[in-house]
Design a protein around this motif. Structure first.
Motif, mmCIF file in Angstrom:
data_model
loop_
_atom_site.group_PDB
_atom_site.id
_atom_site.type_symbol
_atom_site.label_atom_id
_atom_site.label_comp_id
_atom_site.label_asym_id
_atom_site.label_seq_id
_atom_site.Cartn_x
_atom_site.Cartn_y
_atom_site.Cartn_z
ATOM 1 N N ALA A 248 3.130 -1.162 -23.651
ATOM 2 C CA ALA A 248 2.720 0.171 -24.073
ATOM 3 C C ALA A 248 2.857 1.155 -22.925
ATOM 4 C CB ALA A 248 1.274 0.129 -24.566
ATOM 5 N N ALA A 249 3.064 2.420 -23.271
ATOM 6 C CA ALA A 249 3.164 3.454 -22.249
ATOM 7 C C ALA A 249 1.848 3.540 -21.486
ATOM 8 C CB ALA A 249 3.492 4.797 -22.908
ATOM 9 N N GLY A 250 1.927 3.666 -20.191
ATOM 10 C CA GLY A 250 0.738 3.720 -19.351
ATOM 11 C C GLY A 250 0.237 2.364 -18.930
ATOM 12 N N ALA A 251 0.786 1.287 -19.506
ATOM 13 C CA ALA A 251 0.362 -0.064 -19.149
ATOM 14 C C ALA A 251 1.428 -0.789 -18.352
ATOM 15 C CB ALA A 251 0.026 -0.857 -20.417
ATOM 16 N N GLU A 252 2.373 -0.014 -17.806
ATOM 17 C CA GLU A 252 3.442 -0.650 -17.070
ATOM 18 C C GLU A 252 2.916 -1.230 -15.752
ATOM 19 O OE1 GLU A 252 3.110 2.548 -17.388
ATOM 20 O OE2 GLU A 252 3.471 3.590 -15.496
ATOM 21 N N ASP A 253 3.628 -2.219 -15.260
ATOM 22 C CA ASP A 253 3.256 -2.838 -13.992
ATOM 23 C C ASP A 253 3.691 -1.939 -12.839
ATOM 24 O OD1 ASP A 253 2.113 -5.101 -15.079
ATOM 25 O OD2 ASP A 253 4.005 -6.186 -15.163
ATOM 26 N N VAL A 254 2.822 -1.841 -11.849
ATOM 27 C CA VAL A 254 3.114 -1.064 -10.648
ATOM 28 C C VAL A 254 2.814 -1.931 -9.429
ATOM 29 C CG1 VAL A 254 2.623 1.135 -11.760
ATOM 30 C CG2 VAL A 254 0.801 -0.062 -10.524
ATOM 31 N N ARG A 255 3.265 -1.451 -8.284
ATOM 32 C CA ARG A 255 3.050 -2.199 -7.043
ATOM 33 C C ARG A 255 2.680 -1.234 -5.927
ATOM 34 N NH1 ARG A 255 7.842 -5.851 -5.528
ATOM 35 N NH2 ARG A 255 6.686 -7.343 -6.787
ATOM 36 N N THR A 256 1.687 -1.622 -5.145
ATOM 37 C CA THR A 256 1.308 -0.909 -3.934
ATOM 38 C C THR A 256 1.530 -1.826 -2.747
ATOM 39 O OG1 THR A 256 -0.328 0.531 -4.993
ATOM 40 C CG2 THR A 256 -0.620 0.092 -2.659
ATOM 41 N N LEU A 257 2.122 -1.295 -1.693
ATOM 42 C CA LEU A 257 2.380 -2.059 -0.483
ATOM 43 C C LEU A 257 1.463 -1.580 0.631
ATOM 44 C CD1 LEU A 257 6.305 -2.126 -0.445
ATOM 45 C CD2 LEU A 257 4.724 -3.805 -1.430
ATOM 46 N N LEU A 258 0.898 -2.529 1.360
ATOM 47 C CA LEU A 258 0.082 -2.242 2.535
ATOM 48 C C LEU A 258 0.795 -2.814 3.753
ATOM 49 C CD1 LEU A 258 -3.450 -3.313 1.201
ATOM 50 C CD2 LEU A 258 -2.340 -1.080 0.987
ATOM 51 N N PHE A 259 1.037 -1.990 4.753
ATOM 52 C CA PHE A 259 1.689 -2.429 5.982
ATOM 53 C C PHE A 259 0.611 -2.671 7.041
ATOM 54 C CE2 PHE A 259 4.753 -0.003 3.572
ATOM 55 C CZ PHE A 259 5.876 -0.821 3.611
ATOM 56 N N ILE A 260 0.536 -3.914 7.520
ATOM 57 C CA ILE A 260 -0.608 -4.368 8.319
ATOM 58 C C ILE A 260 -0.154 -4.700 9.732
ATOM 59 C CG2 ILE A 260 -2.522 -6.008 8.415
ATOM 60 C CD1 ILE A 260 -1.896 -6.653 5.435
ATOM 61 N N PRO A 261 -0.614 -3.968 10.736
ATOM 62 C CA PRO A 261 -0.316 -4.367 12.115
ATOM 63 C C PRO A 261 -0.932 -5.731 12.423
ATOM 64 C CG PRO A 261 -1.152 -2.109 12.012
ATOM 65 C CD PRO A 261 -1.366 -2.714 10.658
ATOM 66 N N TYR A 262 -0.268 -6.508 13.254
ATOM 67 C CA TYR A 262 -0.765 -7.852 13.549
ATOM 68 C C TYR A 262 -2.150 -7.818 14.196
ATOM 69 C CZ TYR A 262 3.524 -10.250 12.291
ATOM 70 O OH TYR A 262 4.578 -10.771 11.583
ATOM 71 N N GLY A 263 -2.440 -6.769 14.964
ATOM 72 C CA GLY A 263 -3.751 -6.689 15.597
ATOM 73 C C GLY A 263 -4.891 -6.583 14.602
ATOM 74 N N HIS A 264 -4.632 -6.011 13.419
ATOM 75 C CA HIS A 264 -5.656 -5.863 12.387
ATOM 76 C C HIS A 264 -5.534 -6.917 11.283
ATOM 77 C CE1 HIS A 264 -6.961 -2.260 14.258
ATOM 78 N NE2 HIS A 264 -5.965 -1.482 13.855
ATOM 79 N N ALA A 265 -4.562 -7.786 11.373
ATOM 80 C CA ALA A 265 -4.296 -8.714 10.270
ATOM 81 C C ALA A 265 -5.498 -9.588 9.916
ATOM 82 C CB ALA A 265 -3.079 -9.579 10.595
ATOM 83 N N PRO A 266 -6.227 -10.188 10.879
ATOM 84 C CA PRO A 266 -7.379 -11.021 10.480
ATOM 85 C C PRO A 266 -8.432 -10.257 9.685
ATOM 86 C CG PRO A 266 -6.782 -11.447 12.771
ATOM 87 C CD PRO A 266 -5.997 -10.251 12.335
ATOM 88 N N GLN A 267 -8.769 -9.018 10.138
ATOM 89 C CA GLN A 267 -9.773 -8.248 9.405
ATOM 90 C C GLN A 267 -9.264 -7.833 8.033
ATOM 91 O OE1 GLN A 267 -8.635 -7.755 12.636
ATOM 92 N NE2 GLN A 267 -9.955 -6.211 13.608
ATOM 93 N N VAL A 268 -7.991 -7.425 7.957
ATOM 94 C CA VAL A 268 -7.450 -6.946 6.684
ATOM 95 C C VAL A 268 -7.368 -8.074 5.665
ATOM 96 C CG1 VAL A 268 -5.436 -5.928 5.560
ATOM 97 C CG2 VAL A 268 -6.194 -5.054 7.775
ATOM 98 N N THR A 269 -6.863 -9.233 6.082
ATOM 99 C CA THR A 269 -6.760 -10.349 5.129
ATOM 100 C C THR A 269 -8.143 -10.801 4.663
ATOM 101 O OG1 THR A 269 -6.608 -11.865 7.027
ATOM 102 C CG2 THR A 269 -4.553 -11.194 5.973
ATOM 103 N N LYS A 270 -9.130 -10.712 5.544
ATOM 104 C CA LYS A 270 -10.500 -11.062 5.142
ATOM 105 C C LYS A 270 -11.011 -10.100 4.082
ATOM 106 C CE LYS A 270 -14.999 -12.170 7.175
ATOM 107 N NZ LYS A 270 -15.783 -12.253 8.443
ATOM 108 N N VAL A 271 -10.729 -8.808 4.259
ATOM 109 C CA VAL A 271 -11.150 -7.820 3.271
ATOM 110 C C VAL A 271 -10.394 -8.009 1.958
ATOM 111 C CG1 VAL A 271 -11.084 -5.350 2.721
ATOM 112 C CG2 VAL A 271 -11.929 -6.114 4.944
ATOM 113 N N LEU A 272 -9.101 -8.236 2.029
ATOM 114 C CA LEU A 272 -8.319 -8.468 0.812
ATOM 115 C C LEU A 272 -8.866 -9.653 0.027
ATOM 116 C CD1 LEU A 272 -4.690 -7.978 2.208
ATOM 117 C CD2 LEU A 272 -5.839 -6.510 0.553
ATOM 118 N N ARG A 273 -9.217 -10.691 0.749
ATOM 119 C CA ARG A 273 -9.753 -11.885 0.095
ATOM 120 C C ARG A 273 -11.104 -11.590 -0.557
ATOM 121 N NH1 ARG A 273 -10.340 -17.560 3.423
ATOM 122 N NH2 ARG A 273 -10.211 -19.003 1.654
#
Length: 719
Positions: free
Chosen positions: A669-694
């Motif tokens: 249906a219109a408005g129910a299409e799949d979309v994607r968002t990309l997050l670019f994560i510096p390695y220095g912040h990767a542990p904190q970001v992956t913890k938040v994502l989880r």
């Protein structure tokens, strides 16, 4: 009976609110508990993210002996019987309520070792996934008959295995041929072996030259494994597919006792795979070699992890959390203090990053050795060739390629690499050149075989025939071939070289080897068979098609496939010649110079300048627009509270093969299409970001207020 669970960790407030309020029905008149360590911590086999933590159960006295860490168990959970693994036994629980007893010990064999359990936690943390999903890959399904035969009391005795390899290891004699190693041709190669034999843990990135014969890359890997076995330690070797597995296994068996090598791959079937797993678990085998799941093999006293051709996408697990074998092995090497060897004919940008960071040392041959070992490479699109053959740029088989094939067939087999399988895998309108699409599902039309004018195109997705196709753009009815597949190429070469046999390796029929006879071997990329004596020549066709793929890694992947094919050709001194038909690009220049490391350095430098993977990590959030926006907003709020702001892209419509032009799958249906968002994560912040994502993923799954989203980290196909 419903268990009363231990309190969640402090970083899981969402779980606490959901797990409170379960009825406490563990009666005082329950079974007698074990006198020592009466609490079992159990990891459930559940795909629900909010159940991804250990739960406490009491241990009945009758199960005290069998309920040991690592065994499979069954427990009662919320009125259901669930499977799980007993992670640990402790003296008391912090749940503050009576605990429900373990329901059953499925098997007394401790299939989950402490080191593999820790590794599964690290992999889940890196990919923001669940531990149970990782364990599903790490521990193969149970074969009860094998356990009864080999461990009737739950104890795996290496002597029970008829082909046990207990004689291998420390103190064993140097395997035949190891003293005159193939590593001597590579700078830093002999030093790497010496460190392995001395019980140390060096880390190396190997650029192998030869892909066939007794001195090929399987021998190099086997010698490294044999060296670490001399120090009394074990090894894990992971390769992309069964063809590479067969070659490495054969090379290992030339240097090590047969019982010391265990083969782990799902292609062999569940019973052989589980038998090999038990051999490794018992210590009867000290070397595990296999495909993706072998990265988790419970090898005793691990001393070396090896990954061959880490750029191959077959190393990526196809189920959540989509872990890459290379990353699993890197985590394991750090965890267990083991040596690491990343080998290939080329370098991925990820391995180049490790080299430039000083984490691993490059092992590569000097230029004089390279010139003696590799074939001559010719590009039909360079200025010299175009001056002598002006039509070479548009011809699929230019004159130089035809001459190379003709001369090569006088000396041995000739390899022809093509980009696509099938006969005519792509069709287009003869009038307007628009791709021909199926009227049922919008899939691409193709011709499966050579049937002349009577060939009926059919859809490559739903197989619906299109005998009366009509172009939706110009109303034309005539079709033309937009691409030529391996079968059509083989047919054309058969006519061009009458009397010469033509062998195909593509699609469902992929060959591992071909004889050293004078024949044309037409193979799709990645399906090139090995000739024992090497190919006399190789033609790399459709190079521009590989380079023009809409993917960040198109050039890197094309270079990897070209080098893998060229490494199967004899040296230039023996007449070996590789002809590539592609525009003069950086990747083609790397092949002409035989400089994979230089190309990897250039590619990584560009990625670092643009802050694209692997210079940064990337997370993709895919799903219905509302769910993706809510998920991204929750992540942004939690990261903002920690002072972390990420570069993002999207949400943008997800381009799905077969889309109707609205960015979604047919029928949505219109408005129910799949979309994607990309997050670019510096390695220095990767542990904190992956913890938040989880944590956000856990909370979203527990609340069930939005449609589910797919969270994937470091996906190679998202850019």
């Amino acid at each position: 009976m419903t268990p009363i669970h231990g309190a969640p960790a402090s970083d899981e407030p969402q779980q606490l609110s959901l797990l409170q309020g379960f009825p406490s029905s563990a009666a005082a008149a329950g079974p007698a508990l074990a006198a020592r360590l009466p609490v079992a911590q159990v990891r459930l086999e559940s795909s629900l993210p909010h159940l991804d933590r250990p739960f406490d159960y009491s241990v009945p006295a009758g199960l005290d002996t069998a309920a040991q860490p690592g065994v499979r168990v069954k427990v009662k959970f919320n009125g259901q019987e669930l499977a799980g693994y007993l992670i640990d036994r402790v003296a008391e629980s912090d749940a503050g309520h009576p605990l429900v007893p373990l329901h059953k010990v499925v098997s007394p064999v401790p299939v989950l070792t402490a080191s593999v359990a820790e590794l599964a936690g690290r992999v889940a943390a890196r990919y923001a996934g669940s531990v149970s999903d990782v364990l599903r890959v790490a521990v193969p399904p149970r074969m009860a008959k094998l356990e009864k035969d080999l461990a009737p009391d739950g104890v795996l005795d290496p002597a029970l295995f008829a082909d046990g390899g207990a004689e291998a290891g420390a103190g064993a004699a140097i395997p035949a041929g190891l003293e005159s190693s193939s590593w001597t041709s590579y700078r830093n190669g002999p030093a790497f072996l010496q460190h392995l034999k001395a019980g140390e843990s060096p880390r190396a990135v190997l650029s192998a030259l030869q892909g066939y014969g007794p001195g090929g890359w399987p021998r190099l890997i086997a010698e490294a494994v044999a060296a670490v076995r001399l120090s009394g330690r074990g090894a894990v070797v992971v390769v992309p597919d069964y063809r590479d597995l067969d070659r490495v296994e054969a090379a290992l068996l030339q240097l090590l006792p047969a019982g010391d090598v265990a083969r782990l791959t799902a292609d062999d079937g569940q019973t052989p795979r589980y038998r090999s797993f038990l051999r490794i678990l018992s210590g009867a085998a000290g070397v595990a070699v296999g495909t993706r799941s072998a990265a988790y093999a419970p090898v005793h006293n691990l001393g070396l992890v090896v990954c061959w051709d880490d750029g191959d996408d077959l190393h990526i697990e196809q189920r959540a959390p989509y872990a890459h074998s290379r990353e699993v092995l890197l985590l394991r090497a750090e965890q267990e203090g083991a040596a690491c060897l990343l080998a290939g004919h080329t370098r991925s940008t990820e391995t180049q990053r490790l080299v430039e960071a000083g984490w691993a040392w490059p092992v590569e041959a000097d230029r004089a050795v390279v010139r003696r070992a590799v074939p001559r490479v010719l590009n039909t699109a360079d200025s010299y060739e175009l001056e002598h053959d002006p039509l070479a740029r548009i011809a699929r088989l230019p004159g130089a390629a035809w001459r190379a094939a003709k001369d090569g067939l006088e000396r041995g087999p000739v390899l022809v690499q093509v980009a696509r399988a099938g006969y005519a895998p792509s069709l287009a309108c003869e009038n307007c050149r628009e791709p021909a699409r199926c009227t049922a599902c919008s899939g691409p039309l193709a011709i499966a075989g050579a049937s002349g004018s009577s060939a009926v195109p059919q859809c490559r997705w739903c197989s619906t025939p299109a005998p009366a196709w009509r172009c939706g753009t110009c109303n034309g009815v005539r079709l033309r071939r937009g691409a030529t597949g391996a079968l059509r190429t083989a047919e054309e070469l058969g006519r061009a070289f009458p009397g010469k046999p033509v062998i195909t390796s593509s699609g469902d029929r992929v060959l591992a080897t071909v004889p050293d006879s004078k024949a044309l071997v037409v193979a799709t990329v990645g399906a090139e068979p090995v000739a024992a004596g090497g190919y006399a020549a190789a033609l790399l066709l459709d190079g521009d098609s590989l380079l023009r793929r809409e993917n960040l890694r198109a050039g890197e992947d094309a270079v990897r496939r070209w080098f893998n094919a060229a490494a199967l050709v004899r040296p230039a001194g023996d007449g070996g010649l590789v002809v590539i038909t592609a525009d003069d690009a950086a990747g083609v220049g790397a092949l002409l110079r035989w400089d994979p490391a230089g190309y990897a350095r250039r590619e990584l430098s560009l990625r670092q300048e643009l802050q694209l993977p692997p210079a940064v990590r990337v997370a993709s959030i895919t799903g219905v627009r509302a769910a993706v926006e809510h998920f991204s907003q929750a992540v942004g709020q939690q990261l903002g509270a920690q002072g972390i702001v990420l570069r993002t892209a999207g949400p943008a419509p997800l381009v799905i093969a077969g889309a109707t032009g609205q960015g979604g799958a047919p029928g949505k249906a219109a408005g129910a299409e799949d979309v994607r968002t990309l997050l670019f994560i510096p390695y220095g912040h990767a542990p904190q970001v992956t913890k938040v994502l989880r944590a956000v993923k856990v909370a979203a799954a527990a609340k069930r207020t939005d449609d589910p989203v797919q969270l994937r980290l470091d996906g190679v196909d998202v850019l």
